[in-house]
Design a protein around this motif. Sequence first.
Motif, mmCIF file in Angstrom:
data_model
loop_
_atom_site.group_PDB
_atom_site.id
_atom_site.type_symbol
_atom_site.label_atom_id
_atom_site.label_comp_id
_atom_site.label_asym_id
_atom_site.label_seq_id
_atom_site.Cartn_x
_atom_site.Cartn_y
_atom_site.Cartn_z
ATOM 1 N N VAL A 58 26.070 -11.645 46.035
ATOM 2 C CA VAL A 58 25.381 -12.511 45.082
ATOM 3 C C VAL A 58 23.873 -12.284 45.156
ATOM 4 C CG1 VAL A 58 24.850 -14.909 44.498
ATOM 5 C CG2 VAL A 58 27.205 -14.243 45.033
ATOM 6 N N ALA A 59 23.342 -12.123 46.368
ATOM 7 C CA ALA A 59 21.904 -11.894 46.532
ATOM 8 C C ALA A 59 21.479 -10.610 45.827
ATOM 9 C CB ALA A 59 21.547 -11.826 48.014
ATOM 10 N N TYR A 60 22.316 -9.580 45.892
ATOM 11 C CA TYR A 60 22.004 -8.306 45.221
ATOM 12 C C TYR A 60 21.879 -8.512 43.714
ATOM 13 C CZ TYR A 60 22.902 -3.731 43.119
ATOM 14 O OH TYR A 60 22.829 -2.611 42.340
ATOM 15 N N HIS A 61 22.824 -9.250 43.135
ATOM 16 C CA HIS A 61 22.805 -9.449 41.686
ATOM 17 C C HIS A 61 21.717 -10.441 41.272
ATOM 18 C CE1 HIS A 61 26.237 -6.962 40.578
ATOM 19 N NE2 HIS A 61 26.806 -7.362 41.699
ATOM 20 N N VAL A 62 21.383 -11.375 42.152
ATOM 21 C CA VAL A 62 20.265 -12.270 41.865
ATOM 22 C C VAL A 62 18.976 -11.460 41.759
ATOM 23 C CG1 VAL A 62 18.756 -14.033 42.895
ATOM 24 C CG2 VAL A 62 21.227 -14.410 42.775
ATOM 25 N N ARG A 63 18.794 -10.510 42.667
ATOM 26 C CA ARG A 63 17.593 -9.669 42.617
ATOM 27 C C ARG A 63 17.530 -8.889 41.303
ATOM 28 N NH1 ARG A 63 18.852 -8.885 48.120
ATOM 29 N NH2 ARG A 63 19.898 -6.898 47.667
ATOM 30 N N LYS A 64 18.687 -8.398 40.824
ATOM 31 C CA LYS A 64 18.714 -7.673 39.555
ATOM 32 C C LYS A 64 18.288 -8.584 38.404
ATOM 33 C CE LYS A 64 22.048 -5.003 38.387
ATOM 34 N NZ LYS A 64 23.397 -4.460 38.104
ATOM 35 N N LEU A 65 18.767 -9.834 38.425
ATOM 36 C CA LEU A 65 18.415 -10.770 37.359
ATOM 37 C C LEU A 65 16.940 -11.155 37.424
ATOM 38 C CD1 LEU A 65 21.590 -13.050 37.492
ATOM 39 C CD2 LEU A 65 21.003 -11.405 35.701
ATOM 40 N N VAL A 66 16.407 -11.244 38.633
ATOM 41 C CA VAL A 66 14.981 -11.537 38.790
ATOM 42 C C VAL A 66 14.149 -10.353 38.299
ATOM 43 C CG1 VAL A 66 13.125 -11.942 40.461
ATOM 44 C CG2 VAL A 66 15.285 -13.185 40.674
ATOM 45 N N ASP A 67 14.556 -9.144 38.701
ATOM 46 C CA ASP A 67 13.800 -7.941 38.341
ATOM 47 C C ASP A 67 13.690 -7.750 36.834
ATOM 48 O OD1 ASP A 67 13.337 -7.369 40.974
ATOM 49 O OD2 ASP A 67 14.926 -5.856 41.145
ATOM 50 N N CYS A 68 14.731 -8.170 36.083
ATOM 51 C CA CYS A 68 14.681 -7.975 34.637
ATOM 52 C C CYS A 68 14.229 -9.233 33.900
ATOM 53 C CB CYS A 68 16.019 -7.471 34.099
ATOM 54 S SG CYS A 68 17.364 -8.638 34.207
ATOM 55 N N GLY A 69 13.809 -10.253 34.643
ATOM 56 C CA GLY A 69 13.193 -11.411 34.009
ATOM 57 C C GLY A 69 14.120 -12.486 33.509
ATOM 58 N N LEU A 70 15.403 -12.462 33.906
ATOM 59 C CA LEU A 70 16.342 -13.495 33.465
ATOM 60 C C LEU A 70 16.388 -14.669 34.429
ATOM 61 C CD1 LEU A 70 19.284 -11.255 32.197
ATOM 62 C CD2 LEU A 70 17.354 -12.196 30.912
ATOM 63 N N LEU A 71 15.979 -14.444 35.664
ATOM 64 C CA LEU A 71 15.827 -15.504 36.663
ATOM 65 C C LEU A 71 14.381 -15.489 37.138
ATOM 66 C CD1 LEU A 71 18.856 -15.453 39.182
ATOM 67 C CD2 LEU A 71 18.199 -17.311 37.656
ATOM 68 N N ARG A 72 13.886 -16.645 37.567
ATOM 69 C CA ARG A 72 12.539 -16.690 38.123
ATOM 70 C C ARG A 72 12.529 -17.619 39.338
ATOM 71 N NH1 ARG A 72 10.179 -21.451 36.403
ATOM 72 N NH2 ARG A 72 11.111 -22.445 34.567
ATOM 73 N N VAL A 73 11.564 -17.414 40.203
ATOM 74 C CA VAL A 73 11.409 -18.259 41.379
ATOM 75 C C VAL A 73 10.816 -19.592 40.943
ATOM 76 C CG1 VAL A 73 10.292 -18.529 43.615
ATOM 77 C CG2 VAL A 73 11.133 -16.273 42.896
ATOM 78 N N ALA A 74 11.475 -20.690 41.339
ATOM 79 C CA ALA A 74 11.030 -22.022 40.934
ATOM 80 C C ALA A 74 10.402 -22.797 42.085
ATOM 81 C CB ALA A 74 12.207 -22.813 40.370
ATOM 82 N N GLY A 75 10.385 -22.201 43.281
ATOM 83 C CA GLY A 75 9.850 -22.894 44.447
ATOM 84 C C GLY A 75 10.549 -22.404 45.697
ATOM 85 N N HIS A 76 10.401 -23.149 46.773
ATOM 86 C CA HIS A 76 11.021 -22.762 48.036
ATOM 87 C C HIS A 76 11.609 -23.976 48.734
ATOM 88 C CE1 HIS A 76 8.527 -19.220 47.253
ATOM 89 N NE2 HIS A 76 9.351 -18.565 48.068
ATOM 90 N N GLN A 77 12.665 -23.728 49.463
ATOM 91 C CA GLN A 77 13.302 -24.742 50.302
ATOM 92 C C GLN A 77 13.267 -24.203 51.720
ATOM 93 O OE1 GLN A 77 17.756 -25.560 50.271
ATOM 94 N NE2 GLN A 77 17.016 -27.332 49.101
ATOM 95 N N GLY A 78 12.226 -24.578 52.465
ATOM 96 C CA GLY A 78 11.993 -23.937 53.741
ATOM 97 C C GLY A 78 11.583 -22.502 53.504
#
Length: 212
Positions: A58-78
Motif C-alpha cells: 500500500v505504501a508503494y502505491h500511495v507514493r505513486k499517487l502522491v508523485d502524480c498529484g492525486l494524493l497530498r500530505v495533509a499533516g503528520h501524526q507523530g
Amino acid sequence: MNPPACPQPTHDHLRVTTPAQAGALLDFAYGARLLEQFLHPTTTSHAARALNEPANRVAYHVRKLVDCGLLRVAGHQGKRALYVTAARTFHVPRTLVQLDEPLTVIGPALREVTTAYAHAVLDWQTRQGHPGPGDDDLTLHLSGSAPDPGEATGPFAPALRLRTVHLSPRQYRAAQDALNDILDCLEAEATAEDARASTFVLMTFKGQLHLT
C-alpha cells in the motif's frame, strides 16, 4: 521525485492532465479504491489495515499517487504522514483513456476478479473436504430458489449470481445505492471474532449478457 504541477481542486473537482495520473487513477486495485481510504486525512498503515493489504504494498502505491498529484500530505501524526485525496471527483479526458478499447482498462481487473474467485472456490472445496468418495455432484440453484437451510455449505461459501431484469433509470440507480448501503451497514457492524475479509463485486450495466 516532486509531484507534477497540477491545478488545485475547485469545488472538490480535479481534472486529470497527464497519462500518469489517468493510469494511476484507473488502476483497478490501487487507484480509486485506494484513494477512497484518504477522503479524510489518514496514514498509510491505517489504509492498509482497512483494505486488508500488506503495508509495504500500500505504501508503494500511495507514493505513486502522491508523485502524480492525486494524493497530498495533509499533516503528520507523530512521525507518520497523513495523506488526503486531492479531490473527491476526478475528470479524465477521453484522450487519456482508451475508451474505444475498453478491455485495455477493465480486462486486467476482470482477470484479477476471476482468478481470486477461482482460488476462493478451490479453498472452499478443500475446507469442505470435496471431492469426497462418491461426491461428484454439482448443485445449481435457479433464480428464486434457495439452498436447503440444512445443506452444509460451510462458512464463506463462494457465490455467483447473474440476473437480467427490466428497470427504469431511477430503479437502476436505486438498486446500486441499496446494494452499497447493505455492504456499508455490514462493514460497520463487522465486530464478530469470526469476521473475515470478504469481497463483493457489484457489476451493473444496461443490456443483456449476450450482445445482439
